[in-house]
Design an enzyme around this catalytic site. Structure first.
Site, PDB file in Angstrom:
ATOM      1  N   HIS A  51      -9.820   3.300  -0.045  1.00  0.00           N
ATOM      2  CA  HIS A  51      -9.918   2.808   1.336  1.00  0.00           C
ATOM      3  C   HIS A  51     -10.781   1.557   1.309  1.00  0.00           C
ATOM      4  O   HIS A  51     -11.756   1.419   2.052  1.00  0.00           O
ATOM      5  CB  HIS A  51     -10.492   3.877   2.265  1.00  0.00           C
ATOM      6  N   ASN A 111      -3.451   6.547  -6.921  1.00  0.00           N
ATOM      7  CA  ASN A 111      -3.337   5.484  -5.935  1.00  0.00           C
ATOM      8  C   ASN A 111      -3.441   4.135  -6.644  1.00  0.00           C
ATOM      9  O   ASN A 111      -4.124   4.006  -7.658  1.00  0.00           O
ATOM     10  CB  ASN A 111      -4.472   5.638  -4.915  1.00  0.00           C
ATOM     11  N   LYS A 161      -6.922  14.706  -6.061  1.00  0.00           N
ATOM     12  CA  LYS A 161      -6.364  13.361  -5.980  1.00  0.00           C
ATOM     13  C   LYS A 161      -7.460  12.384  -5.566  1.00  0.00           C
ATOM     14  O   LYS A 161      -8.374  12.753  -4.823  1.00  0.00           O
ATOM     15  CB  LYS A 161      -5.222  13.316  -4.954  1.00  0.00           C
ATOM     16  N   HIS A 217       0.814  -1.210   0.000  1.00  0.00           N
ATOM     17  CA  HIS A 217       0.000   0.000   0.000  1.00  0.00           C
ATOM     18  C   HIS A 217       0.851   1.265   0.000  1.00  0.00           C
ATOM     19  O   HIS A 217       0.496   2.258  -0.632  1.00  0.00           O
ATOM     20  CB  HIS A 217      -0.913  -0.004   1.228  1.00  0.00           C
ATOM     21  N   GLU A 265      -2.069   4.524  12.874  1.00  0.00           N
ATOM     22  CA  GLU A 265      -2.639   5.344  11.816  1.00  0.00           C
ATOM     23  C   GLU A 265      -3.816   6.162  12.339  1.00  0.00           C
ATOM     24  O   GLU A 265      -4.773   6.442  11.616  1.00  0.00           O
ATOM     25  CB  GLU A 265      -3.035   4.465  10.629  1.00  0.00           C
ATOM     26  N   GLN A 268      -6.142   9.094  13.134  1.00  0.00           N
ATOM     27  CA  GLN A 268      -6.483  10.120  12.151  1.00  0.00           C
ATOM     28  C   GLN A 268      -6.282  11.542  12.685  1.00  0.00           C
ATOM     29  O   GLN A 268      -5.929  11.749  13.840  1.00  0.00           O
ATOM     30  CB  GLN A 268      -7.933   9.921  11.721  1.00  0.00           C
TER      31      GLN A 268
END
Length: 757
Positions: free
Chosen positions: A110, A556, A106, A61, A328, A330
């Site tokens: 998810h 992505n 962009k 990823h 991670e 937020q």
């Protein structure tokens, strides 16, 4: 992650003296070769903290290790562009849209988190892409969401879709950002792997562009935003880097938890810091968290970096150093600030009630050094973490089943003859009421489309449109598209068709296409067939972007979208950004004026491979997708843009999924007026209605403009066929059938609420 904790602390000194210590590299998703490569880089075994950083940053990823060799084409084949200000490699691309304005946009995925926890997975997808836009120096102005789910009537779709939609709406609405477009597609191939892609667009002045770099010895590294917690440890980075398999540990990382109100404060705080010129470099904390932010900032800078990890504000005091680096959580960002401006930066954060802490500084060395209560736990060359990860040229093989699939031509499927008007009528209603073609307003009404007051067009229009400058009317239009059925039949053409449709959607509103962002959703790269599909799609998209003059600015890659041996269709989603000088000249899709003449632009052929008609009527996928003619797409766009600018058309709608009849039904229902259509002599009725030939649009032309419009089309060589008139309250195909708008509307609007309300 308790196995990561070391007692005593696993320092650099301790690692150097214990070369044979067992380490959980496989549990963290690293291969033996990758683990040995880390040891080679460091000249010793990594500490637990270093292993954590490399594991998340070298994940599929974050590192693009299976896709880099193919993504290079987007740079190598990039067309020259005067508009491109920032391209591939930064957090988002930036284009010049005139009058001193720049736009950054962009799209990212998810997908896996949204299957595990639909609400938070989708919500934090919005939060993450918004922070990418903030980090470029822009104010976010709109979001979009291309979505793919399993079969509409499958029980698990009823779990996933409402949660995803609620997460997108909940987070975006709280941020006060309009959701102006996207897609919702159903197909059994996405049953265990829904695709939740999120796009954000932001606006700034040229001089406000910011980049992710740590430059200037002595500059302070400031972490600000939410406190760091245990949510999302290894979340997006590891969860999105393997196929789903309940037996594997990577199935179970914690999905991030979002707080949109904290993000709103973060946006305003960051923009005020930019306005006061307080920031040298900036990076949002998304996938891989602090591991990513520190290593990328240091790698992109001119020196090294020293970080005191133990001063990071925590929500959970029991977190180990490894967990802090992998978290991670937020709503966090990292800024590099000159010492003389640090106090003011912290004051701005305090004003907005945003927690901010100096966690380190830029050094004159070339190492990223991280300390825990005075003990060194990381000493690495930052580029080896952030940019110089493994690069794989995976085996590729054209799938053996492809020839048989293509030979099963959809054009051979039975279709109603000229005399069978009742069958044509029934098939139109089946198509219009099918989940993929039916009205999606049950979903889109949960999103605020008009907050901020600058939304000019929003779904179900061909593209969303936002006004940038109130005085001049300058605006931008955005569309996202992708057809996995086309791409399964031909991934090279499928990617080009995705670009062509987005390009056409933008042009249909009157905007001039400028640039591209993409989200490439594919199966496992360890499957040679899946890797071949990916490589072909990259090649097709790069070639098409070069022809159309629309550079890829970023995007992505999402791989491992399969459960066991059940892959999704290859699904390249392509977003196109366009600019319009005055949004007052935009073209809507609605047939709103009685008596306007309907013209079909482009050529229609019996192209039904991968079509909505073949799926809905025959449950069939086979043959070849419609042919791509990029020069025709360019010509069509020029005609649509000129006609919009010069007031020659009252409405326009591109032809894509469902063909002409789907487009006409949508425009009729949008405007509240019927249409009388005539089948051209050279076409059979079913092909006229259902073909998905590309490079086509239907336009409504005022009678006073008919000669001027047709002369323009003729002079430029674009076929323009008069096929009917806006009239009455019925969709009529003369000589075949009529369907009252009331019946069409009931069929079109009932499907999604019946499934999910």
């Amino acid at each position: 992650m308790s196995s990561m904790t070391r007692t005593p602390l696993d320092t650099v000194k301790h690692a150097s003296g214990t070369p044979g210590a067992e380490q959980p590299w496989a549990e963290l998703g690293l291969s033996r070769h990758e683990y040995e490569r880390i040891r080679e880089i460091l000249g010793r075994r990594p500490t637990g903290a270093e292993l954590a950083m490399y594991s998340v940053m070298w994940s599929e990823h974050c590192s693009y290790k299976s896709s880099k060799v193919h993504l290079k084409q987007f740079g190598d084949k990039a067309p020259p562009s005067d508009a491109l200000l920032v391209g591939i490699g930064e957090q988002a691309g930036v284009v010049d849209v005139g009058q001193g304005y720049a736009v950054t946009f962009k799209v990212e995925s998810h997908n896996h988190p949204s299957y595990v926890e639909p609400y938070q997975g989708a919500a934090t997808g919005i939060g993450g892409i918004v922070r990418d836009i903030i980090a470029m120096g822009a104010r976010p102005v709109a979001v979009m969401d291309p979505l793919r789910f399993g079969a509409a009537d499958h029980p698990d779709t009823k779990r996933v879709l409402p949660g995803v939609v609620a997460g997108i709406g909940g987070y975006g609405n709280c941020l006060g950002l309009p959701n102006i477009g996207g897609e919702v597609v159903f197909d059994p191939c996405y049953q265990g792997n829904p695709l939740v892609n999120a796009l954000c667009v932001g606006v700034m002045r040229h001089e406000d562009i910011h980049l992710a770099k740590a430059a200037g010895v002595g500059n302070k590294v400031i972490l600000y935003g939410a406190r760091t917690g245990g949510d999302g440890i290894g979340g997006a980075s590891i969860l999105a880097s393997e196929t789903f398999d309940d037996a594997k540990p990577s199935k179970r990382p914690s999905v991030q938890v979002g707080d949109p109100f904290q993000e709103k404060l973060l946006i305003e705080c960051t923009l005020e810091a930019f306005a006061e010129d307080l920031v040298v470099g900036i990076q949002d904390l998304g996938a891989a968290g602090l591991s990513c932010a520190t290593s990328e900032l240091a790698s992109n800078g001119t020196g090294g970096m020293r970080v005191e990890l133990d001063v990071v504000p925590l929500r959970d005091a029991t977190l180990s150093p490894e967990e802090i680096l992998m978290s991670e959580s937020q709503e966090r960002m990292c800024a590099v600030v000159e010492p003389a401006k640090a106090e003011r930066f912290l004051a701005v954060c305090e004003k907005w009630d945003v927690t901010a802490t100096v966690i380190g500084e830029v050094t004159d060395g070339d190492r990223l050094e991280i300390f825990w209560h005075g003990e060194q736990i990381v000493d690495v060359p930052p580029r080896t973490v952030a940019h110089d990860g493994p690069v794989y040229e995976r085996p590729m093989a054209r799938p053996g089943w492809l020839d048989a699939l293509r030979a099963d031509d959809a054009a051979k499927l039975p279709r109603p003859g000229a005399a069978d008007g009742d069958a044509l009528r029934a098939q139109v209603l089946r198509l219009v009421g099918s989940p993929n073609q039916a009205d999606k307003s049950w979903i889109t009404s949960q999103y605020d489309r008009f907050v901020l007051g600058n939304t000019v067009l929003a779904q179900p229009e061909d593209s969303g449109m936002i006004r940038i400058d109130e005085e001049t009317g300058l605006g931008v239009a955005l569309a996202t598209d992708g057809n996995g059925r086309y791409a399964k039949l031909d991934p090279y053409a499928g990617a080009q068709l995705a670009l062509a449709e987005s390009y056409r959607n933008v042009a249909a509103t009157g905007a001039r296409p400028l640039a591209v962002t993409d989200c490439l959703n594919f199966p496992s790269p360890e499957d040679p067939a899946g890797m071949w599909q990916f490589a072909e799609a990259c090649r097709g998209l790069a070639d098409a972007c070069r022809t159309l003059g629309t550079p890829v600015t970023g995007g992505n890659v999402s791989l491992y979208n399969q459960t066991g041996d059940q892959p999704i269709h290859p699904t390249p989603v392509v977003g196109v950004l366009g600019v319009i000088d005055d949004v007052a000249r935009r073209t809507p899709m609605a047939f709103a004026t009685e008596g306007q003449l309907l013209y079909l632009l482009g050529d229609t052929r019996p192209e039904l491979g991968g079509s909505a008609w073949s799926q809905v009527v025959h449950e069939h996928l086979g043959g070849l997708p419609p042919a791509v003619d990029l020069e025709r797409e360019r010509l069509l766009a020029e005609i649509l843009i000129a006609a919009s600018r010069d007031g020659m058309i009252g409405a326009a709608h591109d032809l894509s999924d469902g063909g002409l009849v789907q487009a006409v039904v949508e425009s009729c229902l949008r405007g509240g007026h019927g249409a009388r259509l005539v089948v051209p002599e050279e076409l059979e009725a079913a092909v006229f209605l259902f073909s998905e030939s590309q490079g086509r649009a239907v336009v409504a032309v005022p009678r006073s403009e008919e000669m001027r419009f047709t002369d323009m089309c003729g002079a430029r060589g674009l076929p323009a066929t008069r096929i009917g008139v806006v009239d009455g309250d019925t969709l009529e195909l003369q000589g075949h059938f009529g369907i009252p708008l009331t019946e069409l509307r009931e069929t079109y609007e009932r499907t999604i609420p019946e499934l999910f309300a």
